[in-house]
Design a protein around this motif. Structure first.
Motif, PDB file in Angstrom:
ATOM      1  N   ILE A 518       0.828  -1.241  -0.170  1.00 36.48           N
ATOM      2  CA  ILE A 518       0.104  -0.028   0.038  1.00 36.48           C
ATOM      3  C   ILE A 518       0.846   1.202   0.039  1.00 36.48           C
ATOM      4  CG2 ILE A 518      -1.843   1.318   1.200  1.00 36.48           C
ATOM      5  CD1 ILE A 518      -2.768  -1.424   2.465  1.00 36.48           C
ATOM      6  N   HIS A 519       1.863   1.065   0.599  1.00 39.91           N
ATOM      7  CA  HIS A 519       2.679   2.482   0.883  1.00 39.91           C
ATOM      8  C   HIS A 519       3.531   2.842  -0.485  1.00 39.91           C
ATOM      9  CE1 HIS A 519       6.657   4.416   2.824  1.00 39.91           C
ATOM     10  NE2 HIS A 519       5.720   5.350   2.568  1.00 39.91           N
ATOM     11  N   GLU A 520       3.671   1.710  -1.150  1.00 41.58           N
ATOM     12  CA  GLU A 520       4.248   1.894  -2.636  1.00 41.58           C
ATOM     13  C   GLU A 520       3.258   2.533  -3.577  1.00 41.58           C
ATOM     14  OE1 GLU A 520       5.531  -0.821  -6.385  1.00 41.58           O
ATOM     15  OE2 GLU A 520       5.661  -1.693  -4.580  1.00 41.58           O
ATOM     16  N   LEU A 521       2.035   2.027  -3.438  1.00 36.91           N
ATOM     17  CA  LEU A 521       0.918   2.493  -4.322  1.00 36.91           C
ATOM     18  C   LEU A 521       0.447   3.971  -3.804  1.00 36.91           C
ATOM     19  CD1 LEU A 521      -1.256  -0.515  -4.289  1.00 36.91           C
ATOM     20  CD2 LEU A 521      -0.069   0.536  -6.337  1.00 36.91           C
ATOM     21  N   MET A 522       0.408   4.433  -2.420  1.00 38.07           N
ATOM     22  CA  MET A 522      -0.107   5.543  -2.254  1.00 38.07           C
ATOM     23  C   MET A 522       1.209   6.592  -2.225  1.00 38.07           C
ATOM     24  SD  MET A 522      -2.935   4.825  -1.513  1.00 38.07           S
ATOM     25  CE  MET A 522      -3.644   6.334  -0.648  1.00 38.07           C
ATOM     26  N   GLY A 523       2.516   6.303  -1.827  1.00 32.73           N
ATOM     27  CA  GLY A 523       3.804   7.276  -1.852  1.00 32.73           C
ATOM     28  C   GLY A 523       3.870   8.064  -0.824  1.00 32.73           C
ATOM     29  N   ASP A 524       4.917   8.404  -0.682  1.00 31.43           N
ATOM     30  CA  ASP A 524       5.539   9.361   0.453  1.00 31.43           C
ATOM     31  C   ASP A 524       4.922  10.697   0.654  1.00 31.43           C
ATOM     32  OD1 ASP A 524       7.475   7.530   1.397  1.00 31.43           O
ATOM     33  OD2 ASP A 524       8.963   8.176   0.407  1.00 31.43           O
ATOM     34  N   ARG A 525       4.434  11.215  -0.619  1.00 31.22           N
ATOM     35  CA  ARG A 525       3.721  12.298  -0.215  1.00 31.22           C
ATOM     36  C   ARG A 525       2.508  12.295   0.125  1.00 31.22           C
ATOM     37  NH1 ARG A 525       3.002  15.372  -6.137  1.00 31.22           N
ATOM     38  NH2 ARG A 525       5.025  15.248  -5.933  1.00 31.22           N
ATOM     39  N   TRP A 526       1.548  11.176  -0.204  1.00 30.91           N
ATOM     40  CA  TRP A 526       0.498  11.122   0.632  1.00 30.91           C
ATOM     41  C   TRP A 526       0.590  10.922   2.341  1.00 30.91           C
ATOM     42  CZ3 TRP A 526      -1.921   7.507   3.743  1.00 30.91           C
ATOM     43  CH2 TRP A 526      -3.487   7.723   3.846  1.00 30.91           C
ATOM     44  N   ARG A 527       1.681  10.186   2.318  1.00 26.31           N
ATOM     45  CA  ARG A 527       1.776   9.763   3.735  1.00 26.31           C
ATOM     46  C   ARG A 527       2.156  10.869   4.674  1.00 26.31           C
ATOM     47  NH1 ARG A 527       6.136   9.164   6.809  1.00 26.31           N
ATOM     48  NH2 ARG A 527       7.754   9.063   4.871  1.00 26.31           N
ATOM     49  N   ARG A 529       1.113  14.002   3.865  1.00 25.36           N
ATOM     50  CA  ARG A 529       0.008  14.995   4.186  1.00 25.36           C
ATOM     51  C   ARG A 529      -1.188  14.196   4.955  1.00 25.36           C
ATOM     52  NH1 ARG A 529      -4.913  14.100   1.465  1.00 25.36           N
ATOM     53  NH2 ARG A 529      -4.138  12.802   0.008  1.00 25.36           N
ATOM     54  N   ARG A 530      -0.702  12.765   5.079  1.00 24.40           N
ATOM     55  CA  ARG A 530      -1.612  12.388   6.421  1.00 24.40           C
ATOM     56  C   ARG A 530      -1.083  12.833   7.621  1.00 24.40           C
ATOM     57  NH1 ARG A 530      -6.578  10.143   7.073  1.00 24.40           N
ATOM     58  NH2 ARG A 530      -6.319   9.527   4.765  1.00 24.40           N
ATOM     59  N   SER A 531       0.255  12.747   7.724  1.00 28.08           N
ATOM     60  CA  SER A 531       0.815  13.114   8.878  1.00 28.08           C
ATOM     61  C   SER A 531       0.638  14.514   9.488  1.00 28.08           C
ATOM     62  CB  SER A 531       2.293  12.800   8.873  1.00 28.08           C
ATOM     63  OG  SER A 531       2.596  11.365   8.680  1.00 28.08           O
ATOM     64  N   SER A 532       0.608  15.451   8.381  1.00 28.27           N
ATOM     65  CA  SER A 532      -0.005  16.744   8.672  1.00 28.27           C
ATOM     66  C   SER A 532      -1.131  16.970   9.226  1.00 28.27           C
ATOM     67  CB  SER A 532       0.379  17.669   7.418  1.00 28.27           C
ATOM     68  OG  SER A 532      -0.021  18.894   7.464  1.00 28.27           O
ATOM     69  N   GLU A 533      -2.121  16.200   8.636  1.00 32.01           N
ATOM     70  CA  GLU A 533      -3.559  16.321   9.043  1.00 32.01           C
ATOM     71  C   GLU A 533      -3.564  15.724  10.583  1.00 32.01           C
ATOM     72  OE1 GLU A 533      -5.687  13.716   6.336  1.00 32.01           O
ATOM     73  OE2 GLU A 533      -5.462  15.376   4.771  1.00 32.01           O
ATOM     74  N   LEU A 534      -2.802  14.747  10.972  1.00 29.49           N
ATOM     75  CA  LEU A 534      -2.837  14.368  12.187  1.00 29.49           C
ATOM     76  C   LEU A 534      -2.375  15.456  13.124  1.00 29.49           C
ATOM     77  CD1 LEU A 534      -1.533  10.482  11.917  1.00 29.49           C
ATOM     78  CD2 LEU A 534      -4.039  11.636  12.615  1.00 29.49           C
ATOM     79  N   ARG A 535      -1.193  16.007  12.846  1.00 24.86           N
ATOM     80  CA  ARG A 535      -0.999  17.246  13.613  1.00 24.86           C
ATOM     81  C   ARG A 535      -1.858  18.390  13.898  1.00 24.86           C
ATOM     82  NH1 ARG A 535       3.803  16.225  10.798  1.00 24.86           N
ATOM     83  NH2 ARG A 535       3.595  17.577   9.279  1.00 24.86           N
ATOM     84  N   HIS A 536      -2.685  18.483  12.735  1.00 21.78           N
ATOM     85  CA  HIS A 536      -3.791  19.660  12.773  1.00 21.78           C
ATOM     86  C   HIS A 536      -4.827  19.266  13.763  1.00 21.78           C
ATOM     87  CE1 HIS A 536      -6.562  22.465  11.511  1.00 21.78           C
ATOM     88  NE2 HIS A 536      -7.315  21.244  11.242  1.00 21.78           N
TER      89      HIS A 536
END
Length: 666
Positions: A518-527, A529-536
């Motif tokens: 899944i990580h390969e398909l979604m990519g680091d950029r998506w990950r 962005r998801r981490s940034s949302e969690l911090r928000h």
């Protein structure tokens, strides 16, 4: 079995004898030589054969086939009687249900030599016009040949029926497969696993037959084909080998199931049948087919076209039955749990097709590969349909109006992410089926553009290139995000909304981190962005929960601004600050100790961030203003907590435990 032999190819390895010591026929014309041939009724076996060989040579070399020989040597009749006698000896020597051929190799050789000459006589005599002498000999040799072929056909049948089949034995509480017809071993796991045998012997080269038996069957098959009885020979071989092959599959537990039965079958039962089907197909293309082809090629080594036809027809029959099962599974009601078994079936057929291409030849093989490819396409379409139906599962859950208690991870989040994790273990296969689906749905002029767009795994900026499957995966993730955002609104407490979004967001992120596919398909950029949302969400939670508490600890507003006590600390205001702080902190602790943050790292991060803000502020406030409260009962009334108490109580937040406060302060 009445038949006039008219073989296309009458050549054989046993050429017509022409020994240096034989007398050459006298006379200038070929027909005169034939007519002048004489025979002694008391000739030995060898002499009869030699006499017949000379007669055959004369017949073959005769230039004028319109002029039949006026006389047939008595050795021809003696040969017919000899063959009849030898067959009777075989028949009378053992039971009717047993094979006679092969018990006495020398006698077998003598019979085959004699039958070979009867066959050639029948063929050569049939080349001449009918005459009284010739017709009698031709009829006689034809009858004897038919008797010989009937006997050899029956012997061929007995030899073929002598094969053993696979048996299942229990040993040391483990299932093992004893090889007597094919080599097979089984290892239980999530998917079927094949184990090659480490040791083998000569008999393993053929399905249950000894080398000696193979040799005898080859001699019989060659004799029957040379005599023009190819159809009879092939019919017996085809029927018995197909029966034996079916028996082998039955020993593995595989039996034919009708489409109606498959449609009515519960998924638990059908799942077991699919696993068995996968194992059987793999055994066929890795083991059974190659050995069956070996057997066929060896028995019909002089006739490769016959061998190829027999094997291809057998493989065609077996594969079609296996494909029928797969097609019936495609027709069953589709549901999410069927995806993985359908993908297993797809991969199994994908591996079967190259094996068919390698082992089979001709139009039949091409047709078989085409049918297997078509069935594979149906399985792929079923997989695409089931995977895309995950969208509907997420959308249908939008109508839920009951929030998950304590802001925990929603069951839908767990279901979707676990489903995607297991699905992406089939990443390459899902890429393939979605690409095929796109090719089916789109016009040809758009297909090449899509292929070019999806060529390669990484784009110029280093992010994963989108594929039809990755686009579908992104769609599902976006739907899940929207669904969770909607569900967060079911909580009246804004802080709990953020805890819910953090819980689910962290769960999603951890699942993706834990799955390389899944990580390969979604990519680091998506990950990222998801981490940034969690911090928000984290910041929003702190703002909604602790900003008002921190206002109670503010130094502003505690000093009087007028009168004779200007600039001094107002005790009533200070007491109200301590009172408000205690009430607010008690309420937060009481409420948020029941909330759940199941991810230990997230739970720790939240507690640390709260402590980092609250403990210094409370310690500073307490240290500066504690002195303005009268020591004793007044101080105890308003100073309810020490900084260490605050730190301990913060460590009890997000445990999902409603009794933590009552345990500490009674």
């Amino acid at each position: 079995m009445e038949k006039d032999p008219h073989p296309e190819n009458v050549e054989d390895n046993d050429n017509v004898s022409s020994k240096s010591g034989d007398e050459q026929p006298a006379g200038s014309e070929e027909n005169e030589v034939v007519e002048g041939t004489t025979s002694d009724p008391d000739l030995s076996h060898t002499q009869i054969l030699d006499e017949v060989d000379r007669f055959l040579e004369a017949l073959i070399n005769a230039e004028d086939k319109s002029n039949p020989p006026s006389e047939v040597p008595k050795s021809v009749e003696l040969l017919s009687e000899m063959v009849e006698g030898m067959i009777n000896n075989y028949v009378n020597a053992s039971k009717a249900s047993e094979a006679k051929f092969g018990r006495d190799p020398e006698y077998d050789t003598s019979l085959m030599e004699a039958v070979n000459r009867i066959s050639k006589l029948s063929i050569e005599l049939g080349e001449f016009p009918s005459s009284s002498a010739l017709s009698s000999s031709l009829n006689r040799t034809s009858i004897v040949l038919q008797q010989a072929m009937s006997f050899l056909e029956e012997e061929f049948r007995h030899l073929l029926e002598g094969t053993k089949s696979i048996v299942v034995e229990q040993k040391s509480n483990q299932k093992t497969w004893k090889q007597t017809s094919f080599n097979y071993s089984h290892q239980e796991s999530g998917r079927c696993v094949l184990q090659p045998e480490l040791e083998s012997n000569k008999e393993d080269e053929f399905p249950g037959f000894s080398q000696e038996t193979i040799y005898h069957m080859k001699k019989i098959a060659t004799a029957m084909v040379l005599a023009g009885y190819e159809n009879e020979c092939c019919m017996v071989y085809s029927i018995l080998r197909q029966t034996a092959f079916k028996g082998t599959l039955n020993k593995l537990g595989y039996e034919y199931i009708s489409i109606d039965d498959i449609q009515r079958m519960q998924w638990e039962s059908l799942e077991g049948e699919i696993a068995l089907w996968i194992n059987v197909v793999k055994q066929c293309y890795t083991n059974f087919f190659s050995k069956e082809k070996n057997l066929c090629d060896t028995i019909f080594t002089d006739y490769p076209l016959i061998s190829q036809s027999l094997f291809t027809n057998l493989a065609h029959t077996v594969v079609l039955q296996l494909l029928n099962f797969a097609e019936a599974v495609v027709l069953t009601k589709r549901s999410a749990e069927k995806l993985f078994k359908i993908l297993d079936m797809y991969e199994t057929l994908r591996d079967l097709i190259p094996a068919i291409d390698e082992l089979c030849q001709g139009d039949c093989a091409q047709g078989l590969m085409s049918e297997a490819s078509e069935t594979m396409t149906w399985l792929g379409e079923a997989a695409v349909s089931i995977f895309c139906d995950l969208e509907n599962s997420i959308k249908s859950d939008n109508h839920a109006r009951t929030p998950v208690p304590s802001g925990a991870v929603h069951p839908l989040t767990r279901y979707v992410m676990n489903y995607l994790k297991y699905a992406c273990e089939y990443k390459d296969t899902l890429k393939q089926v979605f690409q095929q689906h796109l090719m089916i749905d789109k016009p040809k002029n758009e297909q090449q553009i899509d292929v070019d767009d999806h060529d390669g795994d990484v784009s110029d900026d280093g992010s994963p290139k989108t594929t039809p499957f990755s686009e579908q995966l992104m769609t599902i993730m976006e739907l899940l995000d929207a669904n969770l955002d909607m569900k967060s609104k079911l909580y009246r407490d804004l802080a709990l909304q953020n805890i819910f979004l953090m819980n689910n967001g962290r769960y999603i992120l951890q699942k993706i981190k834990g799955s390389a596919e899944i990580h390969e398909l979604m990519g680091d950029r998506w990950r990222r962005r998801r981490s940034s949302e969690l911090r928000h969400y984290h910041k929003s939670y702190q703002r909604e929960t602790w900003s008002k508490v921190l206002q109670c600890l503010s130094h502003e507003g505690l000093q009087t601004t007028s009168g004779s006590s200007y600039g001094k600390v107002s005790k009533p205001v200070l007491k109200e600050r301590f009172k408000n702080f205690n009430a607010m902190f008690d309420e937060i602790h009481k409420t948020q100790s029941t909330w759940v943050v199941s991810d230990e790292q997230l739970q720790s991060e939240l507690r640390v961030s709260i402590s980092a803000v609250m403990i210094p502020a409370y310690r500073s406030f307490l240290g500066r203003f504690k002195q303005f409260l009268d020591p004793g009962r007044q101080a105890e009334k308003y100073i309810k907590y020490q900084p260490e108490d605050i730190e301990t109580l913060i460590e009890e937040l997000f445990d999902g435990n409603p009794t933590s406060m009552s345990r500490r302060r009674t």
